[in-house]
Design an enzyme around this catalytic site. Structure first.
Site, PDB file in Angstrom:
ATOM      1  N   GLU A 430       0.830  -1.213   0.000  1.00 56.02           N
ATOM      2  CA  GLU A 430       0.000   0.000   0.000  1.00 56.02           C
ATOM      3  C   GLU A 430       0.860   1.258   0.000  1.00 56.02           C
ATOM      4  O   GLU A 430       0.649   2.197   0.784  1.00 56.02           O
ATOM      5  CB  GLU A 430      -0.964  -0.017   1.193  1.00 56.02           C
ATOM      6  N   GLU A 506      -3.977  -8.960   0.350  1.00 58.62           N
ATOM      7  CA  GLU A 506      -4.422  -8.726   1.725  1.00 58.62           C
ATOM      8  C   GLU A 506      -5.942  -8.797   1.732  1.00 58.62           C
ATOM      9  O   GLU A 506      -6.597  -8.126   0.934  1.00 58.62           O
ATOM     10  CB  GLU A 506      -3.926  -7.360   2.202  1.00 58.62           C
TER      11      GLU A 506
HETATM   12  C1  GAL Z   1      -4.187  -2.618   5.505  1.00 60.62           C
HETATM   13  C2  GAL Z   1      -2.693  -2.518   5.795  1.00 60.62           C
HETATM   14  C3  GAL Z   1      -2.303  -3.388   6.963  1.00 60.62           C
HETATM   15  C4  GAL Z   1      -3.246  -3.150   8.099  1.00 60.62           C
HETATM   16  C5  GAL Z   1      -4.647  -3.432   7.653  1.00 60.62           C
HETATM   17  C6  GAL Z   1      -5.669  -3.326   8.748  1.00 60.62           C
HETATM   18  O1  GAL Z   1      -4.621  -1.618   4.683  1.00 60.62           O
HETATM   19  O2  GAL Z   1      -1.951  -2.926   4.675  1.00 60.62           O
HETATM   20  O3  GAL Z   1      -0.985  -3.099   7.354  1.00 60.62           O
HETATM   21  O4  GAL Z   1      -3.121  -1.838   8.504  1.00 60.62           O
HETATM   22  O5  GAL Z   1      -4.972  -2.543   6.640  1.00 60.62           O
HETATM   23  O6  GAL Z   1      -6.962  -3.554   8.247  1.00 60.62           O
END
Ligand code: GAL
Length: 839
Positions: A430, A506
C-alpha cells in the site's frame, strides 16, 4: 545460509571457550569457518548518553542481557506511548555493550560480527571506532572487525551498539533493540562471502535435477590466491548425492565468483506436504586443506505463475491459502525466538495455511528456515513505505529510502533467495507512490534490483489503490498485481488485463476477541466492552468477512489465492479502537487501554478464535466441525442465541440438550451474515444481509446444559463437538504444548492455563488470577491471555484468565538439564502441577 553446523559443532565449543578465555590456546585452523553465537554477556542501558562507545566507559551499573533482546516488551503499557505501537516504550535511545577476548591464534583471520536485524538505526562501534550504521531494523547486516581487534592474554575488545527507534515511525509494534540473533565469524582470509552462494535449479525432471551454484569467494588478505571449491549436494540424511570441484583465482583484497553445475538423480521434491530439504555444502580448500565450510539450503521444486491458472508448485495448482503475519511474538515481544516462530507457523499450518506474507518487512532467518522445514510458502516483503510516508508516521523508512533502498532490497534477497519456501518478493505494501507521478519509476527500479539479485522469482506489490497504480504505471512495473481488499474488482481487472498475474495480497481484516459474543448479531463500529464479537463479521470500513473473500476467489480462480489480514493478533494497531490514521497527533489512545490488534484468527497468546475454524473449514480436508458461542449464558434462559457451525463436512446436525435442532447442508442451507461492506452495492447486491454458503446457522432458545454439533459426510458421522454449560470455576488445568524441551536457554514450552469446573469443563467467562511458580531447569519467559485491552504486564509470574484461559511461556535455562517444575495457584481453585523435561 550459514557456516556448516556439522563441522562447526565441535569447533564452536572450542571457539566459545577461547573467546571467553584468551589464555586458552588453539591452533589456527580451529577458527576456520567458525560462526558462533554472539548473544551472551551483553550489557544494556537506556540512560547512557555520550561516550558509551569508548572501551573504558564504565558500564558496571548497566543491565546484563542475553540477546535477542527487546527492551520495550517489559513495559509498562502507558498512554504516554502510542497504542498504535502497542502502548509500549519502544522509542528513544538504547545502548548495548559487550566485552570479549580473542586468542593470539585468531590474528590474521577475517573476523566479523553479524546482526540478523536490529531495531532501529544501529550504530556499531568496535574499541571506540565507528564501524557504520544500519537504519532499517528488519534486515541483516555485518561489519568486518579484523582491523580493529586486539588479541591475546590480558587484552579485550568492546563492541558497542547504539539503537534509536523513533516515535511516529511505524504503524505497529516494532520492538526495540538488538531483537534478532548476533554472530561472530572467524574465517580464513579466503572464505565464502556474506550470503555468498546463489543456488538455483534450472531444470527438474523426475529422473534428475540440474543444480547451479554461484559461489562468491572473498579474499581479505593482501595476496592473490587460487582456492579449490568443492561443492556437494547432501540429502536429508547427510549423504552426498552430487559433487563437483573447481578452482578460481582471487586477487588480494577482492572477491571472485565461481559457477558450478551439479546433477541430482531421482530428486525428491520440496512441497507443502513433504518439504524435503537438501543442502549444498561448499568447501574452500587451500593446498588441499579445507579452510572454510559453508552450507546453503536447497529445495528441489518448480514454481510457476499463470494469469489463468494461478500459482503452480511442481506443476500442480496450489491455491494460496495465506495469512499476513507481523513479526512480533506476542508476550515475548519482537525477539526472534526459533521455537516461538516455529509454533506460530505450526498453528497456522493446522488452520490450513500454506503460505505466509511477511507483512510488511523482511523476516528473520528463523522464520524462513521454519517455513522451509514445515512446507510453508513465503511472500517476502521489503517495505511498508518508500519515499512518501503514510499518515502520522512521518519518521518511517521514508527518511532512509533514497540512501538505503537498493542495499536493503539486495541484502534481503541475498539472505533468503536460496530458501525453497520463498516463492515471490514484494517490494511494497500500500505504498503511497500508487498515487504519485513518479510511482512507476520507483517501482521499476526496485523490481529491477530484485530481478538482478534473483531472476528465479517474480516480484509483487500490494495495492489498496489499484486505480492509482494502474493510472500512474506502477502496476506495469511489477510482475504480480496484489490487490488488497478488492474482491469485487477481481473480475473487472482480469477482463481489462487478461495477462496480469493477480493475487489477493491482503484480505478480510475482520476483527474479533476470543471468547466474546455480543447479541444480537449485528454490525457495529465499536462496542462498550472494548472487545469485538466473535461472530466474525466486524471490521473497519475496508474489511470483508472471510466468506465474501471465499466466494469471490471461487468465482475468479485465476487469482492466485489470498493472504488474510492476519493469522495471529499482533501488538499495536488496535482497530476498531483507538483512533484513525487521521487523528491529530498520530497517537491511537482514544480507547486506552486497547493496545493490540484483533485481526488475528488466533489471539496474541496463540489460542485459536472461532475464525481459525472458519478458515480450517475451507482450507483443510481432515473432517472437522466447530460450534459457537459458548453455552454459559446467565439470566438468558428462554432468549434466542444465534449458533454457528463451521465444518468441512457435508452436513451438520445441532443438538441442544440432546434434542435435534435439525440438520443443515453446507452450501445449501446458508447463514445470514451482515455484509454492509465497501463497494458491495456496485455489484447490485444491495442487501445488507448476505446468505453465506460457508457457515451454518441456527437460532436457538437458550437453556443451560449442552450444545453439540455432529458432522456427516455421505451420511456417516465424521466429526463432532460438544460444549457443556460449565459450573463454577473449581480447578486449574495446565496443558503444555511440549513436555520436553532443549536446555539451550532459548527453547520454550507454551503451557495453556485453563480454568475448569469440577468436571473438567472450561469456564468460558472465568477471570481468576493465577500465580505461577517455576523452578528447576527452567524459568518464566512470559505470560499472556489474549486480552487486547489490558495493561497487565507480560514479564511477571501471574496472570488473570481471560475468558477462561491464560498462557504461561516457560523457557529452559542454558546448560541446565533436568526437570522443570511448574505450579499454578489461584484463590478458591485447586492448584495444578506440571513437570517438563529439559534435555
Ligand atoms: C491494511 C494494511 C495493513 C493493516 C490493515 C488493517 O490496509 O496494509 O498493514 O493496517 O490494513 O486492516
Amino acid at each position: 545460509m550459514m557456516r556448516n553446523n556439522t563441522v562447526v559443532i565441535a569447533v564452536v565449543l572450542l571457539a566459545t571457550c577461547c573467546i571467553a578465555n584468551a589464555n586458552a590456546s588453539a591452533s589456527a585452523n580451529e577458527f576456520d569457518g567458525v560462526r558462533t553465537s554472539f548473544n551472551s554477556d551483553w550489557k544494556f542501558s537506556r540512560e547512557a548518553r555520550g561516550g558509551a562507545e569508548a572501551p573504558q566507559f564504565d558500564d558496571r551499573s548497566w543491565q546484563p542481557v542475553t540477546l535477542p533482546h527487546d527492551w520495550a516488551i517489559a513495559g509498562p503499557f502507558e498512554p504516554k506511548y502510542n497504542a498504535r505501537n502497542g502502548g509500549l516504550p519502544f522509542h528513544g535511545t538504547g545502548w548495548y555493550r559487550k566485552r570479549f577476548s580473542l586468542p593470539t591464534d585468531a590474528k590474521g583471520k577475517a573476523i566479523s560480527v553479524a546482526f540478523d536485524g536490529a531495531m532501529y538505526n544501529a550504530h556499531v562501534y568496535i574499541n571506540g571506532k565507528f564501524l557504520g550504521n544500519r537504519p532499517f531494523g528488519y534486515v541483516g547486516f555485518q561489519f568486518d572487525l579484523s582491523e580493529h581487534l586486539k588479541f591475546g592474554e590480558g587484552e579485550s575488545n568492546v563492541i558497542a551498539v547504539k539503537m534509536s527507534p523513533e516515535d511516529l515511525s511505524t504503524r505497529w509494534y516494532p520492538g526495540a533493540g538488538i531483537y534478532r540473533n548476533t554472530w561472530l565469524e572467524i574465517n580464513d582470509p579466503i572464505h565464502v562471502g556474506q550470503w555468498g552462494t546463489y543456488v538455483t535449479t534450472p531444470e527438474i525432471t523426475d529422473s534428475y535435477a540440474k543444480v547451479a551454484v554461484r559461489t562468491t569467494i572473498e579474499n581479505s588478505s593482501d595476496n592473490a590466491s587460487n582456492p579449490t571449491i568443492v561443492t556437494s549436494v547432501l540429502d536429508e540424511k547427510g549423504k552426498v548425492v552430487a559433487e563437483t570441484s573447481g578452482e578460481l583465482a582471487v586477487d588480494g583484497r577482492s572477491i571472485a565468483d565461481l559457477n558450478q553445475h551439479l546433477k541430482v538423480s531421482n530428486p525428491i521434491r520440496w512441497d507443502v506436504e513433504n518439504p524435503y530439504r537438501y543442502q549444498v555444502r561448499t568447501e574452500v580448500l587451500l593446498s588441499g586443506k579445507v579452510v572454510d565450510t559453508y552450507t546453503t539450503p536447497l529445495g528441489i521444486r518448480t514454481i510457476e505463475y499463470s494469469a489463468n491458472k494461478g500459482f503452480l508448485l511442481n506443476g500442480i495448482h496450489v491455491p494460496i491459502q495465506g495469512v499476513c503475519l507481523h513479526h512480533d511474538n506476542g508476550p515475548l515481544g519482537a525477539i526472534s525466538n526459533r521455537r516461538a516462530i516455529e509454533r506460530k507457523l505450526q498453528i497456522m499450518k493446522s488452520m490450513g495455511v500454506n503460505s505466509v506474507r511477511t507483512s510488511h518487512n523482511p523476516p528473520s532467518p528463523e522464520l524462513v528456515e521454519s517455513a522451509d522445514q514445515l512446507g510453508i510458502l513465503l511472500q517476502v516483503e521489503a517495505f511498508d513505505v518508500w519515499k512518501i510516508h503514510k499518515q502520522m508516521v512521518a519518521k518511517s523508512y521514508n527518511l532512509y529510502f533514497d540512501e538505503w533502498h537498493e542495499r536493503d532490497v539486495r541484502d534481503m534477497i541475498r539472505q533468503h533467495r536460496n530458501n525453497p519456501s520463498v516463492i515471490m518478493w514484494s517490494i511494497g505494501n500500500e505504498i503511497m507512490e500508487q498515487g504519485a507521478k513518479d510511482g512507476g519509476k520507483v517501482a521499476r527500479k526496485l523490481t529491477e534490483i530484485a530481478h538482478d539479485e534473483d531472476p528465479s522469482r517474480l516480484v509483487a506489490a500490494g495495492f489498496n489503490n489499484p486505480v492509482g497504480a494502474i493510472k500512474n504505471g506502477l502496476a506495469d512495473e511489477v510482475d504480480i498485481i496484489g490487490l488488497n481488499y478488492k474482491p469485487l474488482m477481481y473480475e473487472s481487472v482480469h477482463k481489462e488485463h487478461p495477462d496480469w498475474l493477480l493475487l489477493a495480497s491482503e484480505t478480510s481484516s475482520v476483527t474479533s476477541t476470543r471468547g466474546v459474543y455480543h447479541f444480537p448479531i449485528e454490525k457495529y463500529k465499536t462496542h462498550d466492552s472494548r472487545h469485538v464479537t466473535s461472530y466474525d463479521l466486524i471490521g473497519p470500513p475496508w474489511a470483508y468477512p472471510p466468506d465474501v473473500e471465499f466466494e469471490y476467489l471461487s468465482r475468479n480462480p485465476f487469482v492466485m489465492g489470498e493472504y488474510v489480514w492476519t493469522g495471529f493478533d499482533y501488538l499495536g494497531e488496535p482497530t476498531p479502537y483507538g483512533g484513525k490514521d487521521h487523528s491529530g497527533d498520530g497517537y491511537w489512545n482514544a480507547d486506552w487501554p486497547v493496545r493490540s490488534s484483533s485481526f488475528g484468527a488466533v489471539d496474541l497468546s496463540g489460542f485459536p478464535k472461532d475464525r481459525y475454524y472458519l478458515y480450517q473449514s475451507q482450507w483443510t480436508k481432515e473432517p472437522m466441525v466447530h460450534v459457537l458461542p459458548h453455552w454459559n449464558w446467565e439470566n438468558k434462559a428462554g432468549e434466542t442465541i444465534p449458533v454457528y457451525a463451521y465444518t468441512n463436512a457435508e452436513e451438520v446436525e445441532l443438538f441442544v440438550n440432546g434434542k435435534s435442532m435439525g440438520k443443515k447442508k453446507k452450501g445449501i442451507d446458508k447463514a445470514d451474515i451482515h455484509v454492509d461492506f465497501l463497494r458491495w452495492d456496485t455489484e447490485g447486491e444491495k442487501d445488507k444481509v448476505w446468505k453465506s454458503p460457508f457457515r451454518l446457522g441456527w437460532d436457538v432458545e437458550y437453556e443451560p446444559g449442552s450444545i453439540k454439533v455432529v458432522a456427516y459426510t455421505d451420511g456417516e458421522v465424521v466429526a463432532e463437538k460438544e460444549i457443556k454449560t460449565a459450573g463454577p470455576p473449581a480447578k486449574i488445568h495446565l496443558v503444555p504444548d511440549r513436555k520436553e524441551i532443549q536446555a539451550d536457554g532459548q527453547d520454550l514450552s507454551y503451557v495453556s492455563v485453563l480454568i475448569e469446573d469440577k468436571d473438567g469443563n472450561l469456564c468460558p467467562n472465568a477471570e481468576n488470577l493465577v500465580r505461577f511458580f517455576v523452578d528447576g531447569a527452567g524459568e518464566i519467559a512470559a505470560v499472556g491471555n489474549g486480552n487486547s485491552s489490558t495493561v497487565e504486564l507480560f514479564n511477571v509470574d501471574y496472570r488473570r484468565a481471560f475468558y477462561g484461559k491464560a498462557m504461561l511461556i516457560v523457557r529452559s535455562k542454558a546448560g541446565e538439564k533436568g526437570e522443570i517444575h511448574i505450579r499454578a495457584y489461584s484463590d478458591r481453585l485447586a492448584e495444578a502441577k506440571l513437570k517438563i523435561e529439559s534435555h
